[in-house]
Scaffold this active site. Structure first.
Site, PDB file in Angstrom:
ATOM      1  N   TYR A 112       0.864  -1.185   0.000  1.00 28.34           N
ATOM      2  CA  TYR A 112       0.000   0.000   0.000  1.00 28.34           C
ATOM      3  C   TYR A 112       0.895   1.228   0.000  1.00 28.34           C
ATOM      4  O   TYR A 112       1.893   1.280   0.733  1.00 28.34           O
ATOM      5  CB  TYR A 112      -0.871  -0.008   1.265  1.00 28.34           C
ATOM      6  CG  TYR A 112      -1.732   1.225   1.412  1.00 28.34           C
ATOM      7  CD1 TYR A 112      -3.048   1.234   0.949  1.00 28.34           C
ATOM      8  CD2 TYR A 112      -1.234   2.383   2.003  1.00 28.34           C
ATOM      9  CE1 TYR A 112      -3.841   2.371   1.071  1.00 28.34           C
ATOM     10  CE2 TYR A 112      -2.017   3.534   2.117  1.00 28.34           C
ATOM     11  CZ  TYR A 112      -3.324   3.509   1.652  1.00 28.34           C
ATOM     12  OH  TYR A 112      -4.105   4.625   1.764  1.00 28.34           O
ATOM     13  N   GLU A 200      -3.508   7.418  -3.926  1.00 29.50           N
ATOM     14  CA  GLU A 200      -3.340   6.127  -3.257  1.00 29.50           C
ATOM     15  C   GLU A 200      -3.131   5.019  -4.290  1.00 29.50           C
ATOM     16  O   GLU A 200      -3.886   4.934  -5.254  1.00 29.50           O
ATOM     17  CB  GLU A 200      -4.603   5.829  -2.439  1.00 29.50           C
ATOM     18  CG  GLU A 200      -4.565   4.489  -1.713  1.00 29.50           C
ATOM     19  CD  GLU A 200      -5.943   4.082  -1.196  1.00 29.50           C
ATOM     20  OE1 GLU A 200      -6.204   4.317  -0.002  1.00 29.50           O
ATOM     21  OE2 GLU A 200      -6.748   3.537  -1.976  1.00 29.50           O
TER      22      GLU A 200
END
Ligand code: GDP
Ligand code: MN
Length: 405
Positions: A112, A200
């Site tokens: 992530y 993101e």
């Protein structure tokens, strides 16, 4: 403003972050053609992905890895023919009109990586985790130690040593390390340059070793971006990516009329002038035990037509059981609001209780207009001050059920 994954991938690619080849399509036939193209140019796996501003697509069955064009056709027919239900969609689900057909990759590990405006820190923060692929909120709840945070210097941004330390901390080694450093560096720069509130990548993946990449390749295979609306004027290319179909229709209509409207969950529609007064109106409604259905600032110079439209937007929300009008006439003249109330009563009709509190410029004329119209607006009551108005409207609607924690 949010953008679709296919648009976020374009922005990543233009920033030099490696992203697998893909095409956005809007029909089953086009998906089939795109998949056929990928398979014939060497792909062994293709992924079909619903393009919608909600996550959790994988678990909902709206991200599907396929091994043939026929499977791609079946997956696209399913996604275009069914509404998607995930924890991030409304209960009735969302319709899918666009798909991404992308080259799929083998995955050794999912990471992530995000850069966001961190209000608490007063600057941007890089957030990464070696536990990618799942929602970061879940990692934060179950394994907070697995999240790495770097609070970025507001002027310098992500420094090379910070990017290296982060990539090492995530476990990247060998030739994969400089790839990861490059991705993090470019992602931080992209966030800064596009005035994004969040960029993101989830997951950022490491692929198995190959001849071209003996330590694997670092690739972005899903991305979510959100931009600061107030900065869009200087990013015409990004503003053009806006997909109104993904936005709350009432908010789109409000914007077109120069109104600031945000839909909320309660049952008391609020029509107010000025953002500060709108906030304090919501506070006082809550203080009296009510729940606002919206934030609506008609501004100082809204025309009678715009205010009438504001009533139309509020009343078109089926959850609204009562409307509170709270106007402090400074630039806005109270009589204009009063005329809009009469217009709205005539054109739309008030079937729900309406409590009106007006104060300031031309308040006498406004009261006169409302007095004359009051026989035609039987659900209308006037209030002497804000507390009186809040008490009256809260008493007129059904009470919200107590919140469970
Ligand atoms: P999301 O569920 O909406 O966040 O959609 P993602 O694009 O992140 O996909 C969800 C999951 O599907 C990923 O975490 C991967 O595990 C899997 N997935 C997506 N694309 C690929 C791919 O190209 N190859 C493989 N092997 N898995 C993929
Ligand atoms: Mn994802």
């Amino acid at each position: 403003m949010k953008v679709h994954e296919f648009q976020a991938r374009e922005l990543l690619a233009s920033a030099g972050i490696p992203v697998p080849k893909s095409t956005m399509v809007t029909s089953v036939d086009a998906a089939h053609t795109a998949a056929t193209g990928l398979f014939s140019s060497g792909s062994t796996m293709v992924v079909v992905k619903a393009q919608v501003h909600a996550g959790g697509r994988g678990k909902a069955g709206f991200v599907k890895v396929v091994k043939s064009a026929a499977e791609a056709r079946a997956a696209s027919a399913f996604m275009l023919g069914n509404r998607m239900h995930s924890p991030q969609t409304p209960p009735e689900g969302l319709p899918i009109t666009r798909l991404l057909v992308a080259d799929a990759v083998d995955i050794v590990h999912e990471y992530y990586a995000a850069v966001l405006v961190d209000r608490a820190a007063g600057t941007n923060t890089l957030i990464t985790s070696a536990e990618g692929g799942v929602e970061i909120e879940r990692v934060a709840a179950t394994n907070p130690g697995a999240i790495l945070r770097v609070v970025l210097d507001p002027l310098l941004g992500l420094q090379p040593y910070e990017a290296r330390a982060t990539a090492l901390g995530l476990g990247f080694r060998g030739a994969a390390l400089p790839q990861a450093v490059s991705v993090l560096t470019k992602l931080a720069r992209l966030q800064q340059e596009t005035d994004a509130s969040v960029v993101e990548i989830n997951p950022l993946v490491l692929t198995p070793p190959s001849a071209a990449h003996p330590d694997g390749e670092v690739l972005a295979i899903d991305a979510k971006f959100s931009f600061d609306d107030s900065a869009l004027f200087r990013h015409g290319d990004i503003a053009a990516m806006n997909d109104p179909a993904e936005e709350n229709p009432a908010e789109v209509r409000a914007k077109a009329h120069g109104l600031s409207y945000v839909a909320l969950d309660g049952n008391i529609g609020c029509l107010v002038n000025g953002a500060g007064l709108a906030m304090s109106t919501m506070d006082i409604v809550k203080l009296h035990g009510g729940e606002p259905a919206n934030f609506l600032d008609v501004g100082g110079s809204a025309s009678e037509a715009a205010v009438t439209e504001a009533f139309r937007i509020i009343l078109s929300d089926s959850r609204v059981e009562g409307v509170l009008v709270n106007i402090f006439g400074g630039i806005m003249q109270c009589d204009r609001i009063a005329r809009a109330i009469v217009q709205a009563a005539r054109n739309i009709g008030f079937t729900v209780p309406l409590v009106v509190r007006l104060e300031g410029t031309n308040v006498r004329e406004a009261q006169e207009i409302l007095r004359e119209a009051s026989v035609d607006i039987p659900t209308m009551a006037t209030a002497t001050d804000l507390a009186d108005a809040a008490a009256k409207i809260v008493a007129a609607v059904s009470q919200p059920s107590p919140k469970r924690c």
